[in-house]
Design a protein around this motif. Structure first.
Motif, mmCIF file in Angstrom:
data_model
loop_
_atom_site.group_PDB
_atom_site.id
_atom_site.type_symbol
_atom_site.label_atom_id
_atom_site.label_comp_id
_atom_site.label_asym_id
_atom_site.label_seq_id
_atom_site.Cartn_x
_atom_site.Cartn_y
_atom_site.Cartn_z
ATOM 1 N N ASP A 50 -27.339 -45.461 -33.446
ATOM 2 C CA ASP A 50 -27.030 -46.967 -33.253
ATOM 3 C C ASP A 50 -26.315 -47.596 -34.222
ATOM 4 O O ASP A 50 -25.103 -48.275 -33.764
ATOM 5 C CB ASP A 50 -28.268 -47.643 -33.477
ATOM 6 C CG ASP A 50 -29.351 -47.398 -32.089
ATOM 7 O OD1 ASP A 50 -28.738 -47.020 -31.168
ATOM 8 O OD2 ASP A 50 -30.521 -47.862 -32.395
ATOM 9 N N SER A 51 -26.111 -47.032 -35.669
ATOM 10 C CA SER A 51 -25.056 -47.545 -36.563
ATOM 11 C C SER A 51 -23.752 -47.204 -36.111
ATOM 12 O O SER A 51 -22.745 -47.920 -36.474
ATOM 13 C CB SER A 51 -25.563 -47.054 -37.939
ATOM 14 O OG SER A 51 -24.728 -47.177 -38.739
ATOM 15 N N GLU A 98 -15.856 -53.307 -26.344
ATOM 16 C CA GLU A 98 -17.005 -52.467 -25.604
ATOM 17 C C GLU A 98 -17.475 -51.410 -26.647
ATOM 18 O O GLU A 98 -16.486 -50.739 -27.403
ATOM 19 C CB GLU A 98 -16.746 -51.543 -24.472
ATOM 20 C CG GLU A 98 -17.953 -50.987 -23.843
ATOM 21 C CD GLU A 98 -17.631 -50.525 -22.400
ATOM 22 O OE1 GLU A 98 -18.482 -49.657 -21.894
ATOM 23 O OE2 GLU A 98 -16.632 -50.932 -21.916
ATOM 24 N N ALA A 99 -18.813 -51.711 -26.986
ATOM 25 C CA ALA A 99 -19.416 -50.586 -28.289
ATOM 26 C C ALA A 99 -19.353 -49.137 -27.690
ATOM 27 O O ALA A 99 -19.757 -48.966 -26.249
ATOM 28 C CB ALA A 99 -20.642 -51.029 -28.363
ATOM 29 N N TYR A 100 -19.166 -48.175 -28.389
ATOM 30 C CA TYR A 100 -19.002 -46.794 -28.025
ATOM 31 C C TYR A 100 -19.346 -46.063 -29.202
ATOM 32 O O TYR A 100 -19.198 -46.519 -30.465
ATOM 33 C CB TYR A 100 -17.953 -46.220 -27.391
ATOM 34 C CG TYR A 100 -16.585 -45.977 -28.342
ATOM 35 C CD1 TYR A 100 -16.279 -44.998 -28.804
ATOM 36 C CD2 TYR A 100 -15.841 -47.202 -28.596
ATOM 37 C CE1 TYR A 100 -15.212 -44.619 -29.688
ATOM 38 C CE2 TYR A 100 -14.605 -46.840 -29.490
ATOM 39 C CZ TYR A 100 -14.479 -45.814 -29.957
ATOM 40 O OH TYR A 100 -13.447 -45.733 -30.978
ATOM 41 N N HIS A 154 -19.076 -43.402 -32.204
ATOM 42 C CA HIS A 154 -17.903 -42.852 -32.955
ATOM 43 C C HIS A 154 -18.552 -41.570 -33.802
ATOM 44 O O HIS A 154 -19.353 -41.603 -34.609
ATOM 45 C CB HIS A 154 -17.684 -43.892 -34.300
ATOM 46 C CG HIS A 154 -16.939 -45.142 -33.465
ATOM 47 N ND1 HIS A 154 -17.494 -46.092 -32.732
ATOM 48 C CD2 HIS A 154 -15.689 -45.397 -33.619
ATOM 49 C CE1 HIS A 154 -16.767 -46.999 -32.421
ATOM 50 N NE2 HIS A 154 -15.365 -46.666 -33.087
ATOM 51 N N THR A 180 -22.547 -46.773 -33.240
ATOM 52 C CA THR A 180 -22.028 -47.141 -31.811
ATOM 53 C C THR A 180 -21.519 -48.645 -31.983
ATOM 54 O O THR A 180 -22.375 -49.488 -32.403
ATOM 55 C CB THR A 180 -23.247 -47.195 -30.790
ATOM 56 O OG1 THR A 180 -23.604 -45.621 -30.664
ATOM 57 C CG2 THR A 180 -22.953 -47.728 -29.466
ATOM 58 N N PHE A 181 -20.479 -49.119 -32.024
ATOM 59 C CA PHE A 181 -19.809 -50.191 -32.278
ATOM 60 C C PHE A 181 -18.458 -50.355 -31.446
ATOM 61 O O PHE A 181 -17.655 -49.133 -31.483
ATOM 62 C CB PHE A 181 -19.600 -50.659 -33.768
ATOM 63 C CG PHE A 181 -18.880 -49.469 -34.423
ATOM 64 C CD1 PHE A 181 -17.408 -49.594 -34.795
ATOM 65 C CD2 PHE A 181 -19.520 -48.481 -35.010
ATOM 66 C CE1 PHE A 181 -16.835 -48.658 -35.245
ATOM 67 C CE2 PHE A 181 -18.789 -47.630 -35.863
ATOM 68 C CZ PHE A 181 -17.466 -47.606 -36.005
ATOM 69 N N PRO A 182 -17.866 -51.821 -31.504
ATOM 70 C CA PRO A 182 -16.530 -51.751 -30.716
ATOM 71 C C PRO A 182 -15.717 -51.620 -31.759
ATOM 72 O O PRO A 182 -15.771 -51.893 -32.930
ATOM 73 C CB PRO A 182 -16.867 -53.323 -30.132
ATOM 74 C CG PRO A 182 -17.509 -53.726 -30.993
ATOM 75 C CD PRO A 182 -18.777 -52.784 -31.408
ATOM 76 N N ASP A 183 -14.293 -51.223 -31.362
ATOM 77 C CA ASP A 183 -13.302 -51.158 -32.274
ATOM 78 C C ASP A 183 -12.551 -52.547 -32.615
ATOM 79 O O ASP A 183 -11.877 -52.608 -33.589
ATOM 80 C CB ASP A 183 -12.132 -50.146 -31.756
ATOM 81 C CG ASP A 183 -12.619 -48.799 -31.948
ATOM 82 O OD1 ASP A 183 -13.513 -48.298 -32.631
ATOM 83 O OD2 ASP A 183 -12.090 -47.887 -31.158
ATOM 84 N N ARG A 214 -13.867 -53.531 -39.881
ATOM 85 C CA ARG A 214 -12.998 -52.820 -38.566
ATOM 86 C C ARG A 214 -11.674 -52.201 -39.238
ATOM 87 O O ARG A 214 -11.138 -51.319 -38.514
ATOM 88 C CB ARG A 214 -12.704 -54.025 -37.406
ATOM 89 C CG ARG A 214 -14.014 -53.999 -36.784
ATOM 90 C CD ARG A 214 -13.779 -54.672 -35.157
ATOM 91 N NE ARG A 214 -13.332 -56.064 -35.267
ATOM 92 C CZ ARG A 214 -14.267 -57.139 -35.656
ATOM 93 N NH1 ARG A 214 -15.717 -56.766 -35.308
ATOM 94 N NH2 ARG A 214 -13.881 -58.164 -35.674
ATOM 95 N N ASP A 237 -16.957 -58.267 -40.775
ATOM 96 C CA ASP A 237 -16.823 -57.454 -39.632
ATOM 97 C C ASP A 237 -15.515 -57.261 -39.487
ATOM 98 O O ASP A 237 -14.956 -55.985 -39.172
ATOM 99 C CB ASP A 237 -17.266 -57.978 -38.303
ATOM 100 C CG ASP A 237 -19.047 -58.086 -38.512
ATOM 101 O OD1 ASP A 237 -19.596 -57.469 -39.244
ATOM 102 O OD2 ASP A 237 -19.716 -58.837 -37.594
#
Length: 252
Positions: free
Chosen positions: A135-136, A146-148, A150, A138-141, A81, A77
């Motif tokens: 959903d794929s 906090e996930a958002y 992209h 939508t993830f945190p940086d 990132r 992960d």
């Protein structure tokens, strides 16, 4: 057997374990006998790839692999990132051909493509497949962040029914989805991918993609000789990757 192994690896109810003569030649050389070991070691010295295939059971191909630049690696992960150039591709499908969504990262300076995520489905409506994509994306940086969502571009197969599906994605889910410019680009995009320095695939995250790229071979004629044709079939992830990368293919 190679296909069976790759399929079994993906199953939670199956343990796949590899073994070879190397496991016993030190402790129990009498189990195999000196002639067997001598023959194996001779092949190892003269043709290592054939030795790896015949005596270790590795998937080395039959000499007709389309992609001999595929490398298996675990992508963490934290490394994912750091990826800067993300490419997303979709190959539409219903049944028996599956719908497939693939995410990869492009490193042009190293001419390296890294495939780190895949999703597959059958008989699923556009709103449902679109939710998988949302959903794929939508993830945190950063770890613990906090996930958002992209707002990344998604490139897809341009078929007659895909226009309806793309409209659903745009209108109901706000996805930026565009048809790839794939006209007469199949062979060129295959050659472009095969000409990269390496295609790195995480086989745990993307088992279907790893299987397709590893097993894709040229066609043979009636005499069993390789010919310069790439057959259709078992290429849904490959197509999704091709669509994701077509703009880069056209630029490069």
């Amino acid at each position: 057997m190679n296909v069976e192994r790759l399929e079994r690896v993906r199953r939670d109810d199956t343990l796949v374990r590899g073994s070879s003569y190397l496991d016993v030649i030190e402790t129990h050389p009498d189990w195999l006998g000196a002639p067997f070991v001598e023959e194996a070691e001779y092949l190892r010295d003269t043709n290592e790839q054939a030795w790896r295939w015949e005596y270790l059971g590795e998937i080395t191909g039959t000499g007709g692999a389309v992609f001999d630049n595929v490398r298996e690696a675990r992508l963490s992960d934290s490394r994912i990132r750091t990826f800067q150039r993300i490419r997303n591709g979709v190959d539409w499908g219903w049944f028996p051909d599956p719908w497939r969504f693939v995410r990869c990262a492009w490193e042009p300076d190293a001419r390296r493509l890294l495939v780190f995520e895949e999703h597959s489905a059958n008989k699923m409506m556009p709103a449902d497949t679109g939710k998988i994509v949302v959903d794929s994306l939508t993830f945190p940086d950063e770890a613990g962040g906090e996930a958002y969502f992209h707002d990344q571009m998604v490139w897809c197969d341009d078929t007659p029914d895909s226009k309806v599906q793309m409209n659903v994605w745009r209108r109901e889910l706000g996805l930026r989805v565009h048809a790839a410019r794939k006209a007469r680009m199949r062979r060129l995009s295959y050659e472009w991918l095969a000409g990269l320095r390496e295609i790195v695939i995480d086989s745990e995250r993307c088992p279907l993609t790893f299987s397709e790229f590893t097993l894709k071979e040229f066609e043979k004629d009636k005499e069993g000789n390789w010919i310069d044709e790439i057959p259709d079939g078992n290429d849904h992830s490959i197509d999704a990757v091709r669509y994701a990368m077509l703009d880069d293919v056209l630029r490069g």
